[in-house]
Design a protein around this motif. Structure first.
Motif, PDB file in Angstrom:
ATOM      1  N   ILE A 289      -4.330   2.310  -5.682  1.00 33.16           N
ATOM      2  CA  ILE A 289      -3.514   1.061  -6.264  1.00 33.16           C
ATOM      3  C   ILE A 289      -4.548  -0.199  -6.436  1.00 33.16           C
ATOM      4  CG2 ILE A 289      -1.807  -0.535  -6.336  1.00 33.16           C
ATOM      5  CD1 ILE A 289      -0.042   1.617  -4.790  1.00 33.16           C
ATOM      6  N   ASP A 290      -5.340  -0.380  -5.408  1.00 31.61           N
ATOM      7  CA  ASP A 290      -6.512  -1.670  -5.375  1.00 31.61           C
ATOM      8  C   ASP A 290      -7.572  -1.247  -6.681  1.00 31.61           C
ATOM      9  OD1 ASP A 290      -4.928  -2.950  -3.382  1.00 31.61           O
ATOM     10  OD2 ASP A 290      -6.425  -2.005  -1.786  1.00 31.61           O
ATOM     11  N   ALA A 291      -8.020  -0.039  -6.590  1.00 28.48           N
ATOM     12  CA  ALA A 291      -8.962   0.484  -7.631  1.00 28.48           C
ATOM     13  C   ALA A 291      -8.443   0.451  -8.966  1.00 28.48           C
ATOM     14  CB  ALA A 291      -9.545   1.804  -7.379  1.00 28.48           C
ATOM     15  N   LEU A 292      -7.099   0.609  -9.295  1.00 27.63           N
ATOM     16  CA  LEU A 292      -6.458   0.393 -10.530  1.00 27.63           C
ATOM     17  C   LEU A 292      -6.329  -0.966 -10.971  1.00 27.63           C
ATOM     18  CD1 LEU A 292      -3.267   2.992 -10.143  1.00 27.63           C
ATOM     19  CD2 LEU A 292      -5.773   3.311 -11.347  1.00 27.63           C
ATOM     20  N   GLY A 293      -6.577  -1.965 -10.174  1.00 26.67           N
ATOM     21  CA  GLY A 293      -6.594  -3.424 -10.240  1.00 26.67           C
ATOM     22  C   GLY A 293      -5.292  -3.839 -10.550  1.00 26.67           C
ATOM     23  N   VAL A 294      -4.279  -3.519  -9.889  1.00 33.76           N
ATOM     24  CA  VAL A 294      -2.899  -4.055  -9.772  1.00 33.76           C
ATOM     25  C   VAL A 294      -2.459  -4.150  -8.472  1.00 33.76           C
ATOM     26  CG1 VAL A 294      -2.426  -2.964 -11.904  1.00 33.76           C
ATOM     27  CG2 VAL A 294      -1.965  -1.565  -9.924  1.00 33.76           C
ATOM     28  N   HIS A 295      -1.300  -5.039  -8.501  1.00 35.97           N
ATOM     29  CA  HIS A 295      -0.749  -5.148  -6.949  1.00 35.97           C
ATOM     30  C   HIS A 295       0.390  -4.440  -6.643  1.00 35.97           C
ATOM     31  CE1 HIS A 295       0.293  -6.991  -3.117  1.00 35.97           C
ATOM     32  NE2 HIS A 295       1.700  -7.260  -3.636  1.00 35.97           N
ATOM     33  N   GLN A 296       1.145  -4.035  -7.829  1.00 31.79           N
ATOM     34  CA  GLN A 296       2.617  -3.071  -7.321  1.00 31.79           C
ATOM     35  C   GLN A 296       2.445  -1.991  -8.671  1.00 31.79           C
ATOM     36  OE1 GLN A 296       5.936  -5.502  -7.795  1.00 31.79           O
ATOM     37  NE2 GLN A 296       6.068  -5.129  -5.464  1.00 31.79           N
ATOM     38  N   VAL A 297       2.952  -0.879  -8.199  1.00 32.50           N
ATOM     39  CA  VAL A 297       3.209   0.214  -9.418  1.00 32.50           C
ATOM     40  C   VAL A 297       4.696   0.601  -9.220  1.00 32.50           C
ATOM     41  CG1 VAL A 297       0.687   0.931  -9.163  1.00 32.50           C
ATOM     42  CG2 VAL A 297       2.534   2.021  -7.534  1.00 32.50           C
ATOM     43  N   PHE A 298       4.903   1.383 -10.406  1.00 32.27           N
ATOM     44  CA  PHE A 298       6.131   2.364 -10.223  1.00 32.27           C
ATOM     45  C   PHE A 298       5.466   3.514  -9.578  1.00 32.27           C
ATOM     46  CE2 PHE A 298       7.556  -0.360 -13.738  1.00 32.27           C
ATOM     47  CZ  PHE A 298       8.554  -0.957 -13.172  1.00 32.27           C
ATOM     48  N   LEU A 299       6.216   4.298  -8.594  1.00 28.01           N
ATOM     49  CA  LEU A 299       5.993   5.449  -8.111  1.00 28.01           C
ATOM     50  C   LEU A 299       6.996   6.370  -8.350  1.00 28.01           C
ATOM     51  CD1 LEU A 299       4.196   6.538  -5.821  1.00 28.01           C
ATOM     52  CD2 LEU A 299       5.830   6.057  -4.063  1.00 28.01           C
ATOM     53  N   VAL A 300       6.430   7.530  -8.935  1.00 30.15           N
ATOM     54  CA  VAL A 300       7.118   9.019  -8.998  1.00 30.15           C
ATOM     55  C   VAL A 300       6.388  10.205  -8.274  1.00 30.15           C
ATOM     56  CG1 VAL A 300       7.842  10.439 -10.591  1.00 30.15           C
ATOM     57  CG2 VAL A 300       7.594   7.819 -11.328  1.00 30.15           C
ATOM     58  N   ALA A 301       7.003  10.828  -7.249  1.00 33.85           N
ATOM     59  CA  ALA A 301       6.580  11.802  -6.479  1.00 33.85           C
ATOM     60  C   ALA A 301       7.364  12.994  -6.285  1.00 33.85           C
ATOM     61  CB  ALA A 301       6.175  10.937  -5.078  1.00 33.85           C
ATOM     62  N   HIS A 302       6.909  13.902  -5.938  1.00 32.80           N
ATOM     63  CA  HIS A 302       7.396  15.349  -5.830  1.00 32.80           C
ATOM     64  C   HIS A 302       6.873  16.091  -4.306  1.00 32.80           C
ATOM     65  CE1 HIS A 302       7.606  19.798  -6.471  1.00 32.80           C
ATOM     66  NE2 HIS A 302       8.892  19.385  -6.590  1.00 32.80           N
ATOM     67  N   ASP A 303       7.810  16.678  -3.851  1.00 36.30           N
ATOM     68  CA  ASP A 303       7.410  17.357  -2.505  1.00 36.30           C
ATOM     69  C   ASP A 303       6.417  16.740  -1.588  1.00 36.30           C
ATOM     70  OD1 ASP A 303       7.465  20.700  -1.962  1.00 36.30           O
ATOM     71  OD2 ASP A 303       5.282  19.941  -1.691  1.00 36.30           O
ATOM     72  N   TRP A 304       5.290  17.271  -1.257  1.00 37.41           N
ATOM     73  CA  TRP A 304       4.350  16.376  -0.414  1.00 37.41           C
ATOM     74  C   TRP A 304       4.227  15.016  -0.937  1.00 37.41           C
ATOM     75  CZ3 TRP A 304       3.106  15.273   4.155  1.00 37.41           C
ATOM     76  CH2 TRP A 304       3.199  16.239   5.335  1.00 37.41           C
ATOM     77  N   GLY A 305       4.044  15.034  -2.119  1.00 37.68           N
ATOM     78  CA  GLY A 305       4.015  13.827  -2.890  1.00 37.68           C
ATOM     79  C   GLY A 305       5.072  12.856  -2.541  1.00 37.68           C
ATOM     80  N   ALA A 306       6.538  13.411  -2.339  1.00 36.04           N
ATOM     81  CA  ALA A 306       7.463  12.391  -1.924  1.00 36.04           C
ATOM     82  C   ALA A 306       7.466  11.945  -0.613  1.00 36.04           C
ATOM     83  CB  ALA A 306       8.701  13.347  -2.345  1.00 36.04           C
ATOM     84  N   ILE A 307       7.062  13.135   0.273  1.00 36.19           N
ATOM     85  CA  ILE A 307       6.693  12.760   1.739  1.00 36.19           C
ATOM     86  C   ILE A 307       5.908  11.422   1.943  1.00 36.19           C
ATOM     87  CG2 ILE A 307       6.125  13.316   3.969  1.00 36.19           C
ATOM     88  CD1 ILE A 307       7.032  16.264   3.195  1.00 36.19           C
ATOM     89  N   ILE A 308       4.742  11.503   1.165  1.00 34.54           N
ATOM     90  CA  ILE A 308       3.679  10.531   1.158  1.00 34.54           C
ATOM     91  C   ILE A 308       4.551   9.300   0.684  1.00 34.54           C
ATOM     92  CG2 ILE A 308       1.419   9.568   0.218  1.00 34.54           C
ATOM     93  CD1 ILE A 308       0.830  12.653   0.173  1.00 34.54           C
ATOM     94  N   GLY A 309       5.314   9.305  -0.507  1.00 35.48           N
ATOM     95  CA  GLY A 309       5.920   8.202  -1.138  1.00 35.48           C
ATOM     96  C   GLY A 309       6.838   7.658  -0.148  1.00 35.48           C
ATOM     97  N   TRP A 310       7.597   8.259   0.813  1.00 30.89           N
ATOM     98  CA  TRP A 310       8.477   7.732   1.821  1.00 30.89           C
ATOM     99  C   TRP A 310       7.625   6.755   2.521  1.00 30.89           C
ATOM    100  CZ3 TRP A 310      12.998   7.085  -0.090  1.00 30.89           C
ATOM    101  CH2 TRP A 310      13.721   7.748  -0.756  1.00 30.89           C
ATOM    102  N   TYR A 311       6.700   7.446   3.188  1.00 31.35           N
ATOM    103  CA  TYR A 311       5.889   6.798   4.028  1.00 31.35           C
ATOM    104  C   TYR A 311       5.017   5.488   3.633  1.00 31.35           C
ATOM    105  CZ  TYR A 311       5.444  10.427   7.719  1.00 31.35           C
ATOM    106  OH  TYR A 311       5.673  11.395   8.591  1.00 31.35           O
ATOM    107  N   LEU A 312       4.797   5.633   2.315  1.00 29.19           N
ATOM    108  CA  LEU A 312       4.122   4.386   1.501  1.00 29.19           C
ATOM    109  C   LEU A 312       5.316   3.393   1.409  1.00 29.19           C
ATOM    110  CD1 LEU A 312       1.870   3.109  -0.322  1.00 29.19           C
ATOM    111  CD2 LEU A 312       2.730   4.483  -2.125  1.00 29.19           C
TER     112      LEU A 312
END
Length: 316
Positions: free
Chosen positions: A87-110
């Motif tokens: 997210i920092d490398a993209l040059g933004v502070h906030q994002v909309f997050l979309v995630a599935h399966d293990w990505g979703a688990i990471i998303g909840w932790y995030l």
């Protein structure tokens, strides 16, 4: 694919491959197991056409992203650190997050660790699973389902990799992506490849070219990195003791197929449809159960999922 651009960025001490397209607010897509950025190809094209910057990385250990050799470098803190760095490398502070399966688990932790970086979260397949302070997750799964439950079988380094090698990445990926078996995945003693019947023909949403692309990346990178996510589940439990009882406060929309292996595991449907999910995620705005759809809903029901994503994030 239709102007999708690829680049490598430095995040959290590793080099991460990113696919992106479009201009506007960032929608960040996190894939699951055993997938790649490519799993979001349909959503990238639609969201980028609607005024968003769609970004999908290969997660740590996958595809063209670096794969550290040590199991210990795949904890939830590493994985969330990668995404914050991205997210920092993209040059933004906030994002909309979309995630599935293990990505979703990471998303909840995030969302637990850094809710300030997430505008809203569209979660596919895996709901928030609150930490049980009494039981380590892999130990609980072993007690409930036995040693041949897939997550339990994945724990031993090298074992699942050897079983996958017996039939090759292409066949394993084809069988996993097209499986329509419900309930807890219990693996046969004969090996991983014998547990899933190969499809006579691929479904309309998955082509031989798609399988070839996935297989080419897994043949090059192997499965050890992705399997290391599972091998850190008990460690993640230890690392997150401070978040026991914590709620996820970001706005959330949850989408799952009614035939999803997650939805049909003991207790999950009741948690999602009862009071538990909403209690743990008080800003859960909507739960969508897709009729006749299985685990990989972002590919099987790509247009429906894409429309749900857009309808939700366009409110913010």
């Amino acid at each position: 694919m239709d102007g999708i651009e690829h680049r490598t960025v430095d995040v959290n001490g590793i080099k991460m491959h990113v696919a992106e397209k479009g201009e506007g607010p960032v929608v960040l897509f996190l894939h699951g197991f055993p997938e790649l950025w490519y799993s979001w190809r349909h959503q990238i094209l639609l969201l980028s056409s609607l005024g968003y910057r769609a970004v999908a990385p290969d997660l740590r250990g996958y595809g063209d992203t670096e794969a550290p050799s040590s199991v210990s470098r795949y904890t939830c803190l590493h994985l969330v650190g990668d995404i914050v760095g991205l997210i920092d490398a993209l040059g933004v502070h906030q994002v909309f997050l979309v995630a599935h399966d293990w990505g979703a688990i990471i998303g909840w932790y995030l969302c637990l660790f850094r809710p300030d970086r997430i505008k809203a979260f569209v979660c596919l397949s895996v709901p928030f699973l609150p930490r049980n302070p009494k039981y380590k997750p892999v130990d609980a799964m072993r007690a409930l389902y036995g040693d041949d439950y897939y997550i339990c079988r994945f724990q031993e380094e090298g074992k699942a990799e050897s079983e996958i090698a017996q039939i090759g990445p292409a066949q394993v990926l084809k069988r996993i992506l097209t499986s329509r078996k419900t309930g807890p995945p219990i693996l046969l003693k004969a090996g991983l490849g014998s547990n899933l019947d190969p499809p006579e023909t691929l479904p309309s949403w998955l082509s031989e070219e798609d399988i070839a692309y996935y297989a080419s990346k897994f043949e090059n990178k192997g499965f050890t990195g992705p399997l290391n996510y599972y091998r850190n589940m008990n460690t993640n439990w230890e690392l997150t003791a401070a978040w026991t009882g914590a709620q996820v406060k970001v706005p959330v929309k949850f989408i799952i197929g009614e035939l999803d292996v997650v939805y049909t595991i003991h207790g999950i449907k009741e948690y999602i449809e009862g009071d538990g999910f909403k209690k743990d995620v008080p800003n859960l705005e909507q739960v969508v159960v897709q009729e006749g759809v299985c685990h990989f809903n972002h590919q099987e029901a790509a247009e429906d999922v894409s429309n749900h994503i857009y309808n939700f994030i366009s409110k913010f």
